[in-house]
Design a protein around this motif. Sequence first.
Motif, mmCIF file in Angstrom:
data_model
loop_
_atom_site.group_PDB
_atom_site.id
_atom_site.type_symbol
_atom_site.label_atom_id
_atom_site.label_comp_id
_atom_site.label_asym_id
_atom_site.label_seq_id
_atom_site.Cartn_x
_atom_site.Cartn_y
_atom_site.Cartn_z
ATOM 1 N N PRO A 596 0.837 -1.203 0.000
ATOM 2 C CA PRO A 596 0.000 0.000 0.000
ATOM 3 C C PRO A 596 0.873 1.255 0.000
ATOM 4 O O PRO A 596 1.988 1.257 0.538
ATOM 5 C CB PRO A 596 -0.794 -0.125 1.306
ATOM 6 C CG PRO A 596 -0.767 -1.580 1.642
ATOM 7 C CD PRO A 596 0.544 -2.090 1.143
ATOM 8 N N ALA A 597 0.371 2.315 -0.588
ATOM 9 C CA ALA A 597 1.158 3.542 -0.750
ATOM 10 C C ALA A 597 1.650 4.094 0.580
ATOM 11 O O ALA A 597 2.771 4.623 0.670
ATOM 12 C CB ALA A 597 0.325 4.589 -1.484
ATOM 13 N N THR A 598 0.838 3.960 1.631
ATOM 14 C CA THR A 598 1.242 4.509 2.930
ATOM 15 C C THR A 598 2.461 3.787 3.493
ATOM 16 O O THR A 598 3.281 4.400 4.188
ATOM 17 C CB THR A 598 0.085 4.399 3.939
ATOM 18 O OG1 THR A 598 -0.373 3.037 3.984
ATOM 19 C CG2 THR A 598 -1.060 5.320 3.548
ATOM 20 N N LEU A 599 2.587 2.504 3.207
ATOM 21 C CA LEU A 599 3.752 1.752 3.667
ATOM 22 C C LEU A 599 4.939 1.955 2.733
ATOM 23 O O LEU A 599 6.083 2.091 3.181
ATOM 24 C CB LEU A 599 3.412 0.265 3.764
ATOM 25 C CG LEU A 599 2.387 -0.120 4.831
ATOM 26 C CD1 LEU A 599 2.102 -1.617 4.783
ATOM 27 C CD2 LEU A 599 2.884 0.270 6.219
ATOM 28 N N LYS A 600 4.672 1.992 1.447
ATOM 29 C CA LYS A 600 5.761 2.171 0.482
ATOM 30 C C LYS A 600 6.457 3.517 0.685
ATOM 31 O O LYS A 600 7.674 3.646 0.475
ATOM 32 C CB LYS A 600 5.213 2.055 -0.938
ATOM 33 C CG LYS A 600 6.294 1.901 -2.001
ATOM 34 C CD LYS A 600 5.702 1.790 -3.398
ATOM 35 C CE LYS A 600 4.926 0.518 -3.592
ATOM 36 N NZ LYS A 600 4.491 0.349 -5.009
ATOM 37 N N SER A 601 5.702 4.510 1.140
ATOM 38 C CA SER A 601 6.277 5.845 1.326
ATOM 39 C C SER A 601 7.308 5.889 2.449
ATOM 40 O O SER A 601 8.087 6.841 2.540
ATOM 41 C CB SER A 601 5.165 6.862 1.611
ATOM 42 O OG SER A 601 4.536 6.583 2.860
ATOM 43 N N GLN A 602 7.329 4.861 3.306
ATOM 44 C CA GLN A 602 8.312 4.808 4.388
ATOM 45 C C GLN A 602 9.682 4.329 3.905
ATOM 46 O O GLN A 602 10.661 4.385 4.647
ATOM 47 C CB GLN A 602 7.816 3.871 5.495
ATOM 48 C CG GLN A 602 6.500 4.275 6.123
ATOM 49 C CD GLN A 602 6.013 3.251 7.139
ATOM 50 O OE1 GLN A 602 6.810 2.594 7.804
ATOM 51 N NE2 GLN A 602 4.703 3.117 7.259
ATOM 52 N N LEU A 603 9.744 3.865 2.662
ATOM 53 C CA LEU A 603 10.961 3.278 2.113
ATOM 54 C C LEU A 603 11.658 4.242 1.172
ATOM 55 O O LEU A 603 11.025 5.105 0.553
ATOM 56 C CB LEU A 603 10.618 1.989 1.361
ATOM 57 C CG LEU A 603 9.835 0.929 2.138
ATOM 58 C CD1 LEU A 603 9.473 -0.230 1.224
ATOM 59 C CD2 LEU A 603 10.616 0.445 3.347
ATOM 60 N N THR A 604 12.967 4.083 1.031
ATOM 61 C CA THR A 604 13.709 4.865 0.052
ATOM 62 C C THR A 604 13.387 4.356 -1.351
ATOM 63 O O THR A 604 12.816 3.273 -1.525
ATOM 64 C CB THR A 604 15.221 4.752 0.293
ATOM 65 O OG1 THR A 604 15.631 3.398 0.033
ATOM 66 C CG2 THR A 604 15.585 5.136 1.721
ATOM 67 N N SER A 605 13.775 5.115 -2.350
ATOM 68 C CA SER A 605 13.503 4.696 -3.734
ATOM 69 C C SER A 605 14.211 3.385 -4.051
ATOM 70 O O SER A 605 13.672 2.534 -4.770
ATOM 71 C CB SER A 605 13.936 5.790 -4.709
ATOM 72 O OG SER A 605 15.316 6.096 -4.551
ATOM 73 N N GLU A 606 15.424 3.198 -3.503
ATOM 74 C CA GLU A 606 16.142 1.939 -3.734
ATOM 75 C C GLU A 606 15.438 0.776 -3.044
ATOM 76 O O GLU A 606 15.377 -0.336 -3.588
ATOM 77 C CB GLU A 606 17.581 2.047 -3.227
ATOM 78 C CG GLU A 606 18.479 2.967 -4.043
ATOM 79 C CD GLU A 606 18.294 4.433 -3.684
ATOM 80 O OE1 GLU A 606 17.557 4.727 -2.707
ATOM 81 O OE2 GLU A 606 18.879 5.296 -4.372
ATOM 82 N N GLN A 607 14.899 0.997 -1.853
ATOM 83 C CA GLN A 607 14.179 -0.069 -1.159
ATOM 84 C C GLN A 607 12.865 -0.403 -1.864
ATOM 85 O O GLN A 607 12.423 -1.557 -1.842
ATOM 86 C CB GLN A 607 13.913 0.336 0.290
ATOM 87 C CG GLN A 607 15.165 0.374 1.158
ATOM 88 C CD GLN A 607 14.913 1.021 2.504
ATOM 89 O OE1 GLN A 607 14.013 1.859 2.650
ATOM 90 N NE2 GLN A 607 15.699 0.650 3.506
ATOM 91 N N GLN A 608 12.240 0.585 -2.497
ATOM 92 C CA GLN A 608 10.998 0.337 -3.225
ATOM 93 C C GLN A 608 11.233 -0.478 -4.494
ATOM 94 O O GLN A 608 10.330 -1.158 -4.976
ATOM 95 C CB GLN A 608 10.332 1.666 -3.596
ATOM 96 C CG GLN A 608 9.793 2.440 -2.409
ATOM 97 C CD GLN A 608 9.158 3.750 -2.816
ATOM 98 O OE1 GLN A 608 8.598 3.872 -3.912
ATOM 99 N NE2 GLN A 608 9.237 4.751 -1.944
ATOM 100 N N ASN A 609 12.442 -0.414 -5.017
ATOM 101 C CA ASN A 609 12.784 -1.147 -6.239
ATOM 102 C C ASN A 609 14.175 -1.739 -6.049
ATOM 103 O O ASN A 609 15.162 -1.233 -6.584
ATOM 104 C CB ASN A 609 12.749 -0.204 -7.440
ATOM 105 C CG ASN A 609 12.795 -0.945 -8.759
ATOM 106 O OD1 ASN A 609 12.645 -2.164 -8.802
ATOM 107 N ND2 ASN A 609 13.016 -0.208 -9.834
ATOM 108 N N PRO A 610 14.285 -2.825 -5.258
ATOM 109 C CA PRO A 610 15.588 -3.249 -4.733
ATOM 110 C C PRO A 610 16.606 -3.717 -5.762
ATOM 111 O O PRO A 610 17.802 -3.708 -5.479
ATOM 112 C CB PRO A 610 15.227 -4.379 -3.764
ATOM 113 C CG PRO A 610 13.854 -4.807 -4.130
ATOM 114 C CD PRO A 610 13.176 -3.623 -4.702
ATOM 115 N N ILE A 611 16.173 -4.130 -6.965
ATOM 116 C CA ILE A 611 17.169 -4.547 -7.956
ATOM 117 C C ILE A 611 17.162 -3.640 -9.180
ATOM 118 O O ILE A 611 17.800 -3.940 -10.192
ATOM 119 C CB ILE A 611 16.989 -6.021 -8.368
ATOM 120 C CG1 ILE A 611 15.630 -6.270 -9.022
ATOM 121 C CG2 ILE A 611 17.188 -6.933 -7.168
ATOM 122 C CD1 ILE A 611 15.500 -7.674 -9.612
#
Length: 613
Positions: A596-611
Amino acid sequence: MIFIAPLSITNSFQMALAASGSGSSGSSSENRVQFDLVDEPGRWFKNVAGDITNSGTQSLAVGTPGVRVDFNIRSNTVHTVTSLIFPQNAQGMPFDQPKASKSSQSVTLQTPGLYVFTCKVHPYMFGAVIVDDPQTQGLDLGENISLVNGITVPTSSDLATRLLRTFFIATAPSNWQDYRQSTWHVTYPNVDIRIAGGAVVNLPTVLNARYGNDIALEAPFDPSTAGVGKVWVDTQFELTKNKSKPGTATKIDTTTWDIERKVALPSINMNNPHNMWTDRDQKLIYQTQWFDSKLTVFDAATGKLVKNISVGESPAHVMTRTDTDQVHVTLNGEEAVVELAPKATGIQREIPMQKEGEPESHPHAHWMSSDGQKMVTPNAFSADSTLYSFDSDSIEAKPTTGAIPIATGMMPDDSKYYVANLLDSTISVIDMDENSTTFGQVIKTINLIENYDPISGAITGPVGALPIQTPVSPNGKYMVTANTLTATITIVDTATDEVVTMLGCDAGCHGVQFGAKNGGGYYAYVASKFSNSLLVVDADPNNDGNVSDAKIAGRILLTASSTTAKDDTITGNAGMGGQGVLATPIPYNGWVQNLPATLKSQLTSEQQNPIGQ
């Protein structure tokens, strides 16, 4: 070094055994031992005669040649009685069951020496019998012991005594590491034993000299950098007031490192909660009951029970598909994976992990591919791994691995996967590239005890004996493995599949999962069965891909505080039994993109797309 000790202790111990029927339930003339296989922490093989050594273990018995050993199942699920250790060339050994069951078993032991039995479904269950020749001094361990995987070593070797020490730690809750205390004391039976070369030595003298005792425990401390979200740990051995079965799920807030909640679920008598996963919205916790037949679902925010579903014998691990959010549970006591509808609203089918006519698989800790199209299982009974395709609804490969494969990890691009082989202390690396000529084959075997001398005990580099959970970091740069015998954490560079470094762990080092670190990077959370602390490992502190500077960033005490929410009163084994670990929001490739967007927003851009694909 071997220590010679007086014989008076052994003689008095043997006389006490004779008076009580050699640790049996019958008269002194009846050379017979009975173990009940139960769901009680530590006492899984429970000698009905009790603690015959007054050392805390109820899983040791002594008899003379020809002793009959009876094993009766008093558990909610199936087990095996399987030889783990026995005297070299012992008559009738190894003993095993091809199929897990609830039926009783019996074996007669003729050759003097040490016999240790385990369960292949639950391989930290131990029961030991010493067959003692009354004509010799000291309790006979034998000249050499053989392990079921074919290794034979002298009973004076480091491997033999290390295994013996592990037995006394595992089977006596009073010997577990309690981080509420400043020191750790292990109590051994104060007896003399006869080992290789006919030497008679005092057991605690040898074990204390080799491994120490009254060991100082590091005080728990919080990581200097917060995590993201929550971490759940299955404190599988914790006891509560309104349950006859053990286990809680412990929730940690990684922004404060406080123990937020304990979930015992007394209304269903939740039994040995072992492993967890969550749904796409991160609102439900899927919880397996390993010593039972249930998958439990509870609310992640409140801990309230949602449903309790019968899925099959000894459900071990649970994961979801990234593309459908369907739930998949391995049946460790059977030979299949159960597929459930999203949010576990109902069972849809069982997927066999072997083809017709092949040996039963009994899968344990599986892994799912990032695209949702593949599933891999370690098959504890058939010593192989299943590579299953949802797209073709078929088994695409079934490579041979090692003895009791127990857990898997997978590269985030689905290019290869790893299988931890418990008894061989190896990790099989298996190719998943469908365009490769080695697809579905073992392309490398990582020997985790290459730097260990089993005779002298010398360690010349990173070592990991009896590996269990072994996930790959979400960015695919390294793999972290929990090793239970050596109480170590090994870290493998996935570019070379070489062990790079080793960190210390706790007794019964077992569970590992990754969670996001605040500001970037990842923590590996490591739980141990015979401890009440959770280690927070920062394998790549500066996020440069080089794990040679890996460190323990924190140690969290898993016991409840005055502010911890609970649904039952804790009465024993506080915070003990750490096994399954789950960090939410899930950081792995394929799952993290669906947050969900509210959880994804807690992550850095690299963590949101780890590879970065």
